[in-house]
Design a protein around this motif. Sequence first.
Motif, PDB file in Angstrom:
ATOM      1  N   TRP A 114      20.743 -25.878 -49.726  1.00 29.60           N
ATOM      2  CA  TRP A 114      19.300 -25.811 -49.517  1.00 29.60           C
ATOM      3  C   TRP A 114      18.930 -25.176 -48.179  1.00 29.60           C
ATOM      4  N   THR A 115      19.886 -24.835 -47.330  1.00 34.39           N
ATOM      5  CA  THR A 115      19.589 -24.337 -45.993  1.00 34.39           C
ATOM      6  C   THR A 115      18.766 -23.056 -46.027  1.00 34.39           C
ATOM      7  N   ILE A 116      19.274 -22.045 -46.722  1.00 32.06           N
ATOM      8  CA  ILE A 116      18.575 -20.759 -46.747  1.00 32.06           C
ATOM      9  C   ILE A 116      17.210 -20.858 -47.424  1.00 32.06           C
ATOM     10  N   PRO A 117      17.042 -21.550 -48.578  1.00 31.82           N
ATOM     11  CA  PRO A 117      15.696 -21.668 -49.157  1.00 31.82           C
ATOM     12  C   PRO A 117      14.688 -22.323 -48.220  1.00 31.82           C
ATOM     13  N   ILE A 118      15.096 -23.376 -47.491  1.00 30.72           N
ATOM     14  CA  ILE A 118      14.162 -24.065 -46.591  1.00 30.72           C
ATOM     15  C   ILE A 118      13.716 -23.129 -45.470  1.00 30.72           C
ATOM     16  N   VAL A 119      14.689 -22.475 -44.821  1.00 33.63           N
ATOM     17  CA  VAL A 119      14.353 -21.573 -43.716  1.00 33.63           C
ATOM     18  C   VAL A 119      13.583 -20.358 -44.227  1.00 33.63           C
ATOM     19  N   ALA A 120      13.964 -19.834 -45.395  1.00 35.25           N
ATOM     20  CA  ALA A 120      13.255 -18.679 -45.960  1.00 35.25           C
ATOM     21  C   ALA A 120      11.806 -19.029 -46.262  1.00 35.25           C
ATOM     22  N   PHE A 121      11.547 -20.251 -46.752  1.00 35.00           N
ATOM     23  CA  PHE A 121      10.165 -20.662 -47.018  1.00 35.00           C
ATOM     24  C   PHE A 121       9.377 -20.778 -45.718  1.00 35.00           C
ATOM     25  N   ILE A 122       9.983 -21.354 -44.693  1.00 35.07           N
ATOM     26  CA  ILE A 122       9.282 -21.525 -43.412  1.00 35.07           C
ATOM     27  C   ILE A 122       8.924 -20.167 -42.808  1.00 35.07           C
ATOM     28  N   THR A 123       9.893 -19.254 -42.771  1.00 34.98           N
ATOM     29  CA  THR A 123       9.616 -17.937 -42.189  1.00 34.98           C
ATOM     30  C   THR A 123       8.672 -17.115 -43.069  1.00 34.98           C
ATOM     31  N   GLY A 124       8.785 -17.262 -44.391  1.00 37.18           N
ATOM     32  CA  GLY A 124       7.868 -16.563 -45.285  1.00 37.18           C
ATOM     33  C   GLY A 124       6.443 -17.064 -45.150  1.00 37.18           C
ATOM     34  N   MET A 125       6.282 -18.389 -45.065  1.00 34.06           N
ATOM     35  CA  MET A 125       4.941 -18.956 -44.900  1.00 34.06           C
ATOM     36  C   MET A 125       4.354 -18.586 -43.545  1.00 34.06           C
ATOM     37  N   THR A 126       5.184 -18.579 -42.510  1.00 33.47           N
ATOM     38  CA  THR A 126       4.714 -18.159 -41.189  1.00 33.47           C
ATOM     39  C   THR A 126       4.238 -16.710 -41.221  1.00 33.47           C
ATOM     40  N   THR A 127       4.998 -15.862 -41.915  1.00 33.45           N
ATOM     41  CA  THR A 127       4.599 -14.458 -42.051  1.00 33.45           C
ATOM     42  C   THR A 127       3.258 -14.328 -42.751  1.00 33.45           C
ATOM     43  N   LEU A 128       3.056 -15.106 -43.822  1.00 36.71           N
ATOM     44  CA  LEU A 128       1.788 -15.059 -44.552  1.00 36.71           C
ATOM     45  C   LEU A 128       0.627 -15.467 -43.653  1.00 36.71           C
ATOM     46  N   LEU A 129       0.815 -16.503 -42.839  1.00 33.82           N
ATOM     47  CA  LEU A 129      -0.233 -16.948 -41.926  1.00 33.82           C
ATOM     48  C   LEU A 129      -0.547 -15.879 -40.882  1.00 33.82           C
ATOM     49  N   VAL A 130       0.489 -15.193 -40.381  1.00 35.91           N
ATOM     50  CA  VAL A 130       0.272 -14.119 -39.407  1.00 35.91           C
ATOM     51  C   VAL A 130      -0.497 -12.964 -40.047  1.00 35.91           C
ATOM     52  N   PHE A 132      -2.598 -13.172 -42.546  1.00 40.50           N
ATOM     53  CA  PHE A 132      -3.981 -13.619 -42.695  1.00 40.50           C
ATOM     54  C   PHE A 132      -4.715 -13.593 -41.359  1.00 40.50           C
ATOM     55  N   TRP A 133      -4.039 -13.987 -40.287  1.00 43.41           N
ATOM     56  CA  TRP A 133      -4.662 -13.987 -38.965  1.00 43.41           C
ATOM     57  C   TRP A 133      -5.024 -12.566 -38.525  1.00 43.41           C
ATOM     58  N   LEU A 134      -4.131 -11.603 -38.794  1.00 44.33           N
ATOM     59  CA  LEU A 134      -4.413 -10.213 -38.439  1.00 44.33           C
ATOM     60  C   LEU A 134      -5.565  -9.632 -39.259  1.00 44.33           C
ATOM     61  N   ALA A 135      -5.644 -10.030 -40.527  1.00 48.56           N
ATOM     62  CA  ALA A 135      -6.637  -9.441 -41.432  1.00 48.56           C
ATOM     63  C   ALA A 135      -8.012 -10.069 -41.302  1.00 48.56           C
ATOM     64  N   ARG A 136      -8.082 -11.290 -40.771  1.00 51.85           N
ATOM     65  CA  ARG A 136      -9.370 -11.996 -40.712  1.00 51.85           C
ATOM     66  C   ARG A 136     -10.251 -11.420 -39.610  1.00 51.85           C
ATOM     67  N   SER A 137     -11.517 -11.261 -39.916  1.00 51.38           N
ATOM     68  CA  SER A 137     -12.496 -10.768 -38.952  1.00 51.38           C
ATOM     69  C   SER A 137     -13.791 -11.541 -39.124  1.00 51.38           C
ATOM     70  N   SER A 138     -14.800 -11.161 -38.347  1.00 51.85           N
ATOM     71  CA  SER A 138     -16.093 -11.842 -38.449  1.00 51.85           C
ATOM     72  C   SER A 138     -16.746 -11.628 -39.803  1.00 51.85           C
ATOM     73  N   ALA A 139     -16.364 -10.557 -40.479  1.00 51.03           N
ATOM     74  CA  ALA A 139     -16.925 -10.262 -41.807  1.00 51.03           C
ATOM     75  C   ALA A 139     -16.162 -10.955 -42.925  1.00 51.03           C
ATOM     76  N   LEU A 146      -6.162  -6.771 -45.507  1.00 47.77           N
ATOM     77  CA  LEU A 146      -5.054  -7.688 -45.770  1.00 47.77           C
ATOM     78  C   LEU A 146      -3.810  -6.930 -46.213  1.00 47.77           C
ATOM     79  N   ILE A 147      -3.978  -5.992 -47.131  1.00 54.57           N
ATOM     80  CA  ILE A 147      -2.836  -5.199 -47.596  1.00 54.57           C
ATOM     81  C   ILE A 147      -2.255  -4.392 -46.444  1.00 54.57           C
ATOM     82  N   LEU A 148      -3.116  -3.781 -45.619  1.00 52.11           N
ATOM     83  CA  LEU A 148      -2.648  -2.992 -44.480  1.00 52.11           C
ATOM     84  C   LEU A 148      -1.891  -3.869 -43.489  1.00 52.11           C
ATOM     85  N   SER A 149      -2.401  -5.077 -43.231  1.00 53.82           N
ATOM     86  CA  SER A 149      -1.709  -6.000 -42.326  1.00 53.82           C
ATOM     87  C   SER A 149      -0.342  -6.378 -42.883  1.00 53.82           C
ATOM     88  N   GLY A 150      -0.272  -6.607 -44.194  1.00 53.52           N
ATOM     89  CA  GLY A 150       1.001  -6.930 -44.815  1.00 53.52           C
ATOM     90  C   GLY A 150       2.008  -5.803 -44.681  1.00 53.52           C
TER      91      GLY A 150
END
Length: 332
Positions: A114-130, A132-139, A146-150
């Motif tokens: 289970w080591t690689i799945p757990i770490v892969a999920f954590i890093t993948g979820m962190t990437t998704l949050l980053v 979203f943070w880059l793509a979010r604006s006042s609008a 979002l696609i460009l940020s990805g």
Amino acid sequence: MLLLAVSIIASLSIGSAGISFTDVWGILLHQLPWLRDQPVSWSEGEIAIVTQVRLSRVLLAVLVGACLALAGSGFQGVLRNPLADPYTLGVASGSSVGAAALILFGYQAAVGIWTIPIVAFITGMTTLLVVFWLARSSAGLQLETLILSGVIIQAFLGAFVSFMVSLSNSVVNQILFWLMGSLTMKSWANVYMLIPFLIIGVIVLIAYAQHLNVFLLGEGQAAHLGIRVERTKLVVLACSTLLTAAAVSVAGVIGFVGLVVPHVIRLIVGPDYRLLIPLSAFGGGIFVLWADTLARMALSPKEIPLGVVTALIGAPFFAYLLHRRKRLEGGA
């Protein structure tokens, strides 16, 4: 379901070991409890090839394809964009960074399988949050941004993985082979590990299928109709990321499954996610199963990386779909 069953039968019957069709299915039928006492004419090696190698690999290909296609349908449903998938948003690259780091430093079995799945999920979820943070604006959250940020994050993390490859010496081949995607040297333990991820993913995404249908009207309309928009987005994206991390941790980087399969299913049955989600799982399993069969048989006994085959099939096919859609819209 019938097409998947036929694909499994055909893939099990094809191999480089030279075992005939009747012998393959004789060995498989002999595993049934009421036939195990019957005399056999097969060697121990042939039985091991069919039951321990070929059968586990076929089932693993189906599970990996189902996970990636489900993840793609989840991303496309939340973002309302057929170009969204775990790879265009950088989630797969984020999961790859975690897995490659574990392989590089030798911690891939720190807590067992289970080591690689757990770490892969954590890093993948962190990437998704980053992303979203880059793509979010006042609008708000614009899909194009979002696609460009990805894409930007995917390029950065891809370079980071390449940097880790350059640092590795004894495990460089292991990392490179994993980055190209493969089901070689996998066992029943990997099959058992993926099953709970797939079950959870199917249950959660089907439970939110009607919410994703309402999302087609826009997030504002969905909120007016009583949908808790932010919670739906978080749950579906987290579930899709979990499915991606599980598939990537087992098979490595396999592209275009989550992009092409949901798109093709949508062309066949329409945009209703109550049909699209379960059928994407079947379609993903069929696609990866045949891609893996081609990977191990095209240049037998040499094997082509699975990720290479899916890209060679998926990229031109998706280009054809885009051209067809543009031509239809132009005609309209």
